[in-house]
Motif scaffolding. Structure first.
Motif, short mmCIF file in Angstrom:
data_model
loop_
_atom_site.label_atom_id
_atom_site.label_comp_id
_atom_site.label_asym_id
_atom_site.label_seq_id
_atom_site.Cartn_x
_atom_site.Cartn_y
_atom_site.Cartn_z
N LEU A 63 0.81 -1.21 0.00
CA LEU A 63 0.00 0.00 0.00
C LEU A 63 0.85 1.27 0.00
N LEU A 64 1.99 1.21 0.68
CA LEU A 64 2.79 2.42 0.91
C LEU A 64 4.04 2.49 0.04
N HIS A 65 4.21 1.56 -0.89
CA HIS A 65 5.50 1.42 -1.57
C HIS A 65 5.91 2.65 -2.37
N ASP A 66 4.97 3.48 -2.79
CA ASP A 66 5.29 4.65 -3.60
C ASP A 66 5.24 5.97 -2.83
N VAL A 67 4.93 5.91 -1.55
CA VAL A 67 4.75 7.15 -0.78
C VAL A 67 6.03 7.98 -0.73
N VAL A 68 7.15 7.34 -0.43
CA VAL A 68 8.41 8.06 -0.29
C VAL A 68 8.85 8.62 -1.63
N GLU A 69 8.76 7.78 -2.66
CA GLU A 69 9.20 8.19 -4.00
C GLU A 69 8.31 9.28 -4.59
N ASP A 70 7.01 9.21 -4.32
CA ASP A 70 6.06 10.15 -4.90
C ASP A 70 5.80 11.33 -3.97
N GLY A 71 6.86 11.97 -3.56
CA GLY A 71 6.70 13.24 -2.85
C GLY A 71 6.86 13.21 -1.35
N GLY A 72 6.78 12.02 -0.75
CA GLY A 72 6.86 11.98 0.70
C GLY A 72 8.26 12.18 1.25
N GLY A 73 9.25 11.62 0.57
CA GLY A 73 10.64 11.78 0.96
C GLY A 73 10.97 11.17 2.31
N ILE A 91 10.77 -2.27 3.66
CA ILE A 91 10.14 -2.66 2.40
C ILE A 91 9.92 -1.44 1.51
N VAL A 92 9.41 -0.37 2.11
CA VAL A 92 9.14 0.85 1.34
C VAL A 92 10.44 1.43 0.79
N LEU A 93 11.48 1.50 1.63
CA LEU A 93 12.75 2.05 1.17
C LEU A 93 13.35 1.21 0.05
N ALA A 94 13.25 -0.12 0.17
CA ALA A 94 13.79 -1.01 -0.86
C ALA A 94 13.04 -0.87 -2.17
N ASN A 95 11.82 -0.36 -2.12
CA ASN A 95 11.02 -0.18 -3.33
C ASN A 95 10.99 1.27 -3.79
N THR A 96 11.93 2.06 -3.29
CA THR A 96 12.07 3.45 -3.70
C THR A 96 13.26 3.55 -4.64
N ASP A 97 13.04 4.09 -5.83
CA ASP A 97 14.12 4.17 -6.82
C ASP A 97 15.34 4.88 -6.27
N ASP A 114 20.18 -3.60 -9.83
CA ASP A 114 21.43 -4.11 -9.28
C ASP A 114 21.31 -4.47 -7.80
N ALA A 115 20.37 -3.85 -7.09
CA ALA A 115 20.23 -4.07 -5.65
C ALA A 115 19.38 -5.29 -5.31
N PHE A 116 18.89 -6.02 -6.29
CA PHE A 116 17.98 -7.13 -6.01
C PHE A 116 18.59 -8.15 -5.04
N ALA A 117 19.86 -8.47 -5.21
CA ALA A 117 20.48 -9.50 -4.39
C ALA A 117 20.52 -9.12 -2.92
N THR A 118 20.43 -7.84 -2.61
CA THR A 118 20.49 -7.38 -1.22
C THR A 118 19.10 -7.12 -0.63
N LYS A 119 18.06 -7.21 -1.43
CA LYS A 119 16.71 -6.95 -0.94
C LYS A 119 16.17 -8.18 -0.21
N SER A 120 15.37 -7.96 0.81
CA SER A 120 14.74 -9.06 1.53
C SER A 120 13.69 -9.73 0.66
N PRO A 121 13.36 -11.01 0.93
CA PRO A 121 12.27 -11.65 0.19
C PRO A 121 10.96 -10.86 0.27
N ALA A 122 10.69 -10.27 1.43
CA ALA A 122 9.47 -9.47 1.58
C ALA A 122 9.48 -8.29 0.63
N ALA A 123 10.59 -7.57 0.57
CA ALA A 123 10.70 -6.42 -0.33
C ALA A 123 10.60 -6.86 -1.79
N LEU A 124 11.18 -8.00 -2.11
CA LEU A 124 11.10 -8.50 -3.48
C LEU A 124 9.68 -8.87 -3.88
#
Length: 215
Positions: A63-73, A91-97, A114-124
């Motif tokens: 639900l929140l994966h785009d909040v930081v990227e889309d203006g929330g910071g 999870i949110v940070l890992a899904n922020t470009d 490139d960061a996929f190998a370091t992301k948690s299964p949940a974030a993936l």
């Protein structure tokens, strides 16, 4: 077959609060080039995460994966951690470009893959749900409006976007085992959708001059 129930709800008041947070944050935002409320996307992502047997933290992350990227910071990231916990914030940070305004499109997308190998299964799993919904939307609209769709992405005739999604499909395939068995059919679904986008582009434009970032 009768309906099935659980004695303990799998989604609690935390999910309700996250849903309200997400819909308020994205209240005036639309999907690119459409009249569709952006909340439709985050609802779809959360739904796909749950279909992959993700837990409540992952669904909230969807639900929140785009909040930081889309203006929330960074302020929004701190709010999310305080309200919903460190796992959701991760999870949110890992899904922020990127939180760096100076990064260009290519640099951000390359770093994300490139960061996929370091992301948690949940974030993936959240990322996979996000990319599946985006890819399905692109394919549907591409078949409907043709090459006009690429004007939404400011990427010329769409080759950069197609390369990025082919990179994503390959990256999820490399991480297939870490995603867990319930998510693996969704890895295949992303590949099928991405291949269908590429096939339709070849029909309209001819073969792409490049397949991947480095090829």
């Amino acid at each position: 077959m009768p309906e099935e129930f659980t004695d303990t709800p799998l989604l609690t008041a935390r999910f309700d609060a996250a849903l309200h947070y997400a819909t308020r944050h994205h209240a005036q935002q639309l999907r690119k080039g459409t009249p569709i409320p952006y909340s439709a996307h985050v609802l779809a992502v959360a739904s796909l995460v749950l279909e992959m047997h993700g837990d409540e933290d992952e669904a909230i992350g969807g639900l929140l994966h785009d909040v930081v990227e889309d203006g929330g910071g960074t302020a929004a990231l701190a709010e999310i951690e305080a309200a919903f916990g460190a796992k959701v914030a991760e999870i949110v940070l890992a899904n922020t470009d990127s939180l760096d305004d100076h990064d260009g499109w290519y640099e951000r997308k390359r770093a994300y893959v490139d960061a996929f190998a370091t992301k948690s299964p949940a974030a993936l799993r959240v990322s996979l749900a996000d990319k599946i919904h985006n890819a399905r939307s692109i394919l549907l609209d591409y078949r409907t409006v043709g090459d006009a769709i690429w004007a939404r992405f400011r990427q010329g005739q769409g080759i950069a976007t197609r390369i990025y999604y082919r990179e994503l499909a390959a990256a999820f395939e490399r991480e297939r085992e870490r995603l867990g068995e319930p998510a693996q059919p969704y890895v295949d679904e992303l590949r099928r959708t991405v291949d269908a986008i590429s096939a339709h582009a070849e029909l309209l434009q001819g073969p792409d001059s490049r397949e991947l970032f480095d090829a």
